[in-house]
Motif scaffolding. Sequence first.
Motif, PDB file in Angstrom:
ATOM      1  N   ASN A 164      50.521  61.461  85.525  1.00 52.60           N
ATOM      2  CA  ASN A 164      50.230  62.532  84.562  1.00 52.60           C
ATOM      3  C   ASN A 164      50.642  62.184  83.141  1.00 52.60           C
ATOM      4  N   LEU A 165      50.586  60.922  82.770  1.00 52.05           N
ATOM      5  CA  LEU A 165      50.876  60.522  81.403  1.00 52.05           C
ATOM      6  C   LEU A 165      49.607  60.580  80.566  1.00 52.05           C
ATOM      7  N   ALA A 166      49.770  60.931  79.307  1.00 50.34           N
ATOM      8  CA  ALA A 166      48.628  60.999  78.405  1.00 50.34           C
ATOM      9  C   ALA A 166      48.070  59.602  78.154  1.00 50.34           C
ATOM     10  N   GLN A 167      46.748  59.497  78.155  1.00 54.64           N
ATOM     11  CA  GLN A 167      46.084  58.236  77.889  1.00 54.64           C
ATOM     12  C   GLN A 167      45.922  58.027  76.394  1.00 54.64           C
ATOM     13  N   PRO A 168      45.604  56.800  75.975  1.00 53.29           N
ATOM     14  CA  PRO A 168      45.376  56.554  74.541  1.00 53.29           C
ATOM     15  C   PRO A 168      44.299  57.463  73.981  1.00 53.29           C
ATOM     16  N   PRO A 169      44.348  57.746  72.699  1.00 51.92           N
ATOM     17  CA  PRO A 169      43.374  58.668  72.099  1.00 51.92           C
ATOM     18  C   PRO A 169      41.961  58.092  72.107  1.00 51.92           C
ATOM     19  N   ALA A 170      41.006  58.966  71.880  1.00 45.76           N
ATOM     20  CA  ALA A 170      39.596  58.553  71.890  1.00 45.76           C
ATOM     21  C   ALA A 170      39.296  57.538  70.800  1.00 45.76           C
ATOM     22  N   SER A 171      40.100  57.540  69.745  1.00 49.20           N
ATOM     23  CA  SER A 171      39.874  56.565  68.670  1.00 49.20           C
ATOM     24  C   SER A 171      40.200  55.149  69.099  1.00 49.20           C
ATOM     25  N   PRO A 205      40.065  53.876  72.679  1.00 46.65           N
ATOM     26  CA  PRO A 205      39.886  54.052  74.126  1.00 46.65           C
ATOM     27  C   PRO A 205      40.154  52.764  74.892  1.00 46.65           C
ATOM     28  N   MET A 206      40.467  52.940  76.149  1.00 50.42           N
ATOM     29  CA  MET A 206      40.625  51.796  77.039  1.00 50.42           C
ATOM     30  C   MET A 206      39.256  51.371  77.578  1.00 50.42           C
ATOM     31  N   ASP A 207      39.178  50.140  78.031  1.00 53.67           N
ATOM     32  CA  ASP A 207      37.930  49.628  78.603  1.00 53.67           C
ATOM     33  C   ASP A 207      37.857  49.858  80.105  1.00 53.67           C
ATOM     34  N   GLY A 208      38.959  50.268  80.712  1.00 57.26           N
ATOM     35  CA  GLY A 208      38.987  50.477  82.151  1.00 57.26           C
ATOM     36  C   GLY A 208      38.824  51.938  82.523  1.00 57.26           C
ATOM     37  N   ARG A 209      38.736  52.195  83.804  1.00 53.97           N
ATOM     38  CA  ARG A 209      38.643  53.550  84.345  1.00 53.97           C
ATOM     39  C   ARG A 209      39.668  53.711  85.464  1.00 53.97           C
ATOM     40  N   SER A 210      40.040  54.922  85.776  1.00 59.17           N
ATOM     41  CA  SER A 210      41.048  55.184  86.792  1.00 59.17           C
ATOM     42  C   SER A 210      40.496  54.899  88.187  1.00 59.17           C
ATOM     43  N   LEU A 211      41.349  54.322  89.029  1.00 51.51           N
ATOM     44  CA  LEU A 211      40.994  54.048  90.419  1.00 51.51           C
ATOM     45  C   LEU A 211      41.539  55.104  91.371  1.00 51.51           C
ATOM     46  N   VAL A 212      42.108  56.180  90.837  1.00 54.05           N
ATOM     47  CA  VAL A 212      42.725  57.198  91.679  1.00 54.05           C
ATOM     48  C   VAL A 212      41.755  57.795  92.692  1.00 54.05           C
ATOM     49  N   PRO A 213      40.481  58.046  92.344  1.00 56.41           N
ATOM     50  CA  PRO A 213      39.579  58.577  93.375  1.00 56.41           C
ATOM     51  C   PRO A 213      39.538  57.722  94.637  1.00 56.41           C
ATOM     52  N   ALA A 214      39.603  56.410  94.467  1.00 53.92           N
ATOM     53  CA  ALA A 214      39.587  55.532  95.636  1.00 53.92           C
ATOM     54  C   ALA A 214      40.881  55.641  96.424  1.00 53.92           C
ATOM     55  N   LEU A 215      42.001  55.920  95.757  1.00 52.82           N
ATOM     56  CA  LEU A 215      43.273  56.046  96.462  1.00 52.82           C
ATOM     57  C   LEU A 215      43.264  57.230  97.408  1.00 52.82           C
ATOM     58  N   THR A 216      42.523  58.247  97.051  1.00 51.06           N
ATOM     59  CA  THR A 216      42.493  59.455  97.866  1.00 51.06           C
ATOM     60  C   THR A 216      41.246  59.543  98.729  1.00 51.06           C
ATOM     61  N   GLY A 217      40.600  58.397  98.959  1.00 52.91           N
ATOM     62  CA  GLY A 217      39.482  58.355  99.885  1.00 52.91           C
ATOM     63  C   GLY A 217      38.125  58.569  99.281  1.00 52.91           C
ATOM     64  N   GLY A 218      38.047  58.793  97.973  1.00 57.76           N
ATOM     65  CA  GLY A 218      36.765  58.999  97.331  1.00 57.76           C
ATOM     66  C   GLY A 218      36.084  57.684  96.994  1.00 57.76           C
ATOM     67  N   ASP A 219      34.910  57.804  96.383  1.00 60.72           N
ATOM     68  CA  ASP A 219      34.139  56.625  96.019  1.00 60.72           C
ATOM     69  C   ASP A 219      34.310  56.353  94.527  1.00 60.72           C
ATOM     70  N   LEU A 220      34.012  55.126  94.134  1.00 66.70           N
ATOM     71  CA  LEU A 220      34.040  54.718  92.742  1.00 66.70           C
ATOM     72  C   LEU A 220      32.627  54.400  92.290  1.00 66.70           C
ATOM     73  N   ALA A 221      32.322  54.708  91.056  1.00 61.34           N
ATOM     74  CA  ALA A 221      31.028  54.333  90.514  1.00 61.34           C
ATOM     75  C   ALA A 221      30.980  52.816  90.356  1.00 61.34           C
ATOM     76  N   ARG A 266      42.593  47.119  78.294  1.00 59.32           N
ATOM     77  CA  ARG A 266      41.590  46.686  77.327  1.00 59.32           C
ATOM     78  C   ARG A 266      41.199  45.226  77.560  1.00 59.32           C
ATOM     79  N   GLN A 267      39.977  44.908  77.217  1.00 61.23           N
ATOM     80  CA  GLN A 267      39.466  43.547  77.337  1.00 61.23           C
ATOM     81  C   GLN A 267      40.028  42.670  76.214  1.00 61.23           C
ATOM     82  N   PRO A 268      39.990  41.334  76.378  1.00 61.74           N
ATOM     83  CA  PRO A 268      40.595  40.441  75.370  1.00 61.74           C
ATOM     84  C   PRO A 268      40.051  40.644  73.960  1.00 61.74           C
ATOM     85  N   HIS A 269      38.741  40.843  73.812  1.00 62.66           N
ATOM     86  CA  HIS A 269      38.207  41.027  72.462  1.00 62.66           C
ATOM     87  C   HIS A 269      38.715  42.323  71.837  1.00 62.66           C
TER      88      HIS A 269
END
Length: 759
Positions: free
Chosen positions: A579-586, A588-604, A305-308
């Motif tokens: 495979n751990l559960a992420q925080p609930p939608a109420s 949410p985190m401000d970040g996104r997973s980087l796993v696609p890049a770990l397996t050779g995929g692209d990131l938005a 999450r971001q500082p604010h």
Amino acid sequence: MTTGAAYVSVLAIWAGQAEEESGPRVHELRTFIMGHFGPDLYRFAVAILAASVVMGALLGLVARFLVACRDRMARRRERGSYGLALESFCVVVALHATWVAWTMSRRPALYSKWFYMKGGLRRLGQIVVCDVLGPTGVALLACAVLLVYLAGPRAQWPWWPGRLRRSVGVGGAAAIAVLAGFLFGVTRPQPPQLAFPAPKPPTPGQAPMNRSQNEKSMADEAYEGRKARMNRSQNEKSMADEAYEGRKARMNILLLAADSLRADRFNARTMPYMTQLAEHATVFEKAYVSVPRTFPSWTSWLTGRQPHHHGIVTMFPRWEDRTKDFDAAPSRFRRAGYRTMVVTDFVGDIFSRIDLGFSGVDAPAFDLVEVMRENLIQRETPLLPMLHTRVGRRVLPLMREVSAAADPDFLVEDTLDALDRGPRDQPFFMTVFFGTSHFPYPVPAPFHRRFTSPDYRGPYKYSWPVDLDVPSKETDEDIAHVRNLYDSAVASVDHAFARILEGLRARHLAERTIVVILGDHGEELFEFGRNLGHGDHLFGDEQTHVPLVIYDPRIGTGHRVSRIARAVDLAPTLYELTNLAQPPASEPMDGRSLVPALTGGDLAPVLAYSETEIWFSEETGLLSPNGLRIPYPDIENVTEVDKDHHSEMVMRKEMMPTIIASKHRMARDERFKLVYMPTRKGAKYMLFDTRADPNELRDVSAEYPEEAARLGAELRAYILRDPSLTMRNGVAVPRDALSTARPEVSGSPGQTLNAGVSL
């Protein structure tokens, strides 16, 4: 023993009376502390005196043994108590001086303030010990002097071998030889031997995890074979699938971090071991932190999450801001059955002030009393040889708060001990945070001479003296030396990282441990007149751009990612990898997973945001002289002592709205970066083309008005995510201050700022 105890006690009392900093503010602070915490400090002074007695008694005991050995070899009869006491005293002095020299040669920064910076014979003595002799020279010289002393007068030397054999025995000679070998051995640390699997590169256009059949391991082949034979649907997993997912969820997590670690220092010159790891890992070339200061940055790394959003926006958060449930990654891993630990030195005292979910916190404390104790102990140079040992640090944990005593070797040993204390079958989430790369850059031997010039004789030879009244402008030689000192500190941390990884391999944990290399923020090193430090401004990439390397042994193919990654992306990445559960939608985190890049995929593509922290003085480097900040009082006047909670320094509640609204903020994509600076005259903006101008020396708002407008809109939207702020005439202001006078706006996105700033 009495002679030694008296000698060291006198030295300790004399050192404790050393000249302190003066000035009305210092006197006022000292008066306040003595008035409120005088008994605590007096008890600490008694403890120091007791430590000097113990150290002196040990030296006296050794001295008496050596005198007895010399008398026995010389076949000297009983002599008067006066002569015996005098010789014992001389031996005590010699032993203590040798111990100090030995410690000084290995940890020059620990003694720099009271030797090198004092000039004269003290300076000469430290130069000889640290630069001429070094640890090996001190050890060999000490052994030579010891042998000469035990041999006695020269007339007796022809009979010395026989007498040594008869009087001391083979055991005594062997003990001296072992001592010499030990002292020589610890001065030449063996390089760690890292071992990684050698995965085959993926075929063109193929993700590393989608390997062809002949590239699969036996486990993968069996797993895929069972899947193909059973032809199961996604919701009908077999036991093999469940076992695979179980193994995935039980992977260990190890975060290896260094304070003030710049991204451009992650190279083969300063970090050769970790660049070796990077060949088998994923390197994010454009990773940015949310705040270039330790406390808020670490909170963003571990919460996603971001500082604010998480509320830690300064280094001195109030009690109510840091005692809520942050739902951080360590908490989630602990609830999943992990052993969560953090091991650190002086830079990690934040972890003792906030609960992020670590079940084991091996970090120093931080409050006003500890600061005063630290000031007292740093003057006790006669006791440092004993206190700066593993035993001494356990007896007096305060040594871990002393910045000049930041020792990567001790931290490695503490880390491996923490690993050994837990059950082997329980997964762990561990954070190890090194402070040697943070100023004053207390580089240990032999690394302190790795990149520095032995001919340098300026004020920063062994460390950056934070509390020194240094010249307002450093010479080119000073700047070059400080940069080399920083690089040497980074090299020492790299070596420590490698030792920890080697320890994982020796404990058969490397195959199931995900390793992350990161920095809490970067460091300014006088680039383009921007001074030294972090958190004061956002010009250049040196403070916000950090290394981010993720090594997953299940993937193991090294590649580099050019898309932007952010500190808030780490937590969701670790959740997905395990495979751990992420925080609930109420929440949410401000970040996104980087796993696609770990397996050779692209990131938005995403934008990276960052903001400055509190300014410690009204004069802040290049900002104040050019009107690029909203001024507010010095650190002494915007903080207060929280007497109800361990006497910690916290922000004054009434100052928080001003400090938050005064922050500089930036938004950047992979090419352009926009910096927002609120001033008394309104908002000022600067746009940089980081591709054509990586040093960010030229504002290009007029050349790219559309980019300035685009990033300006994104940045204002990001600022308004802070519920305490609103926009008024393009300036972020506190919501509870809407009745204040409207500021005069002199700049907006797309307008070039011409403030005469030397960037």
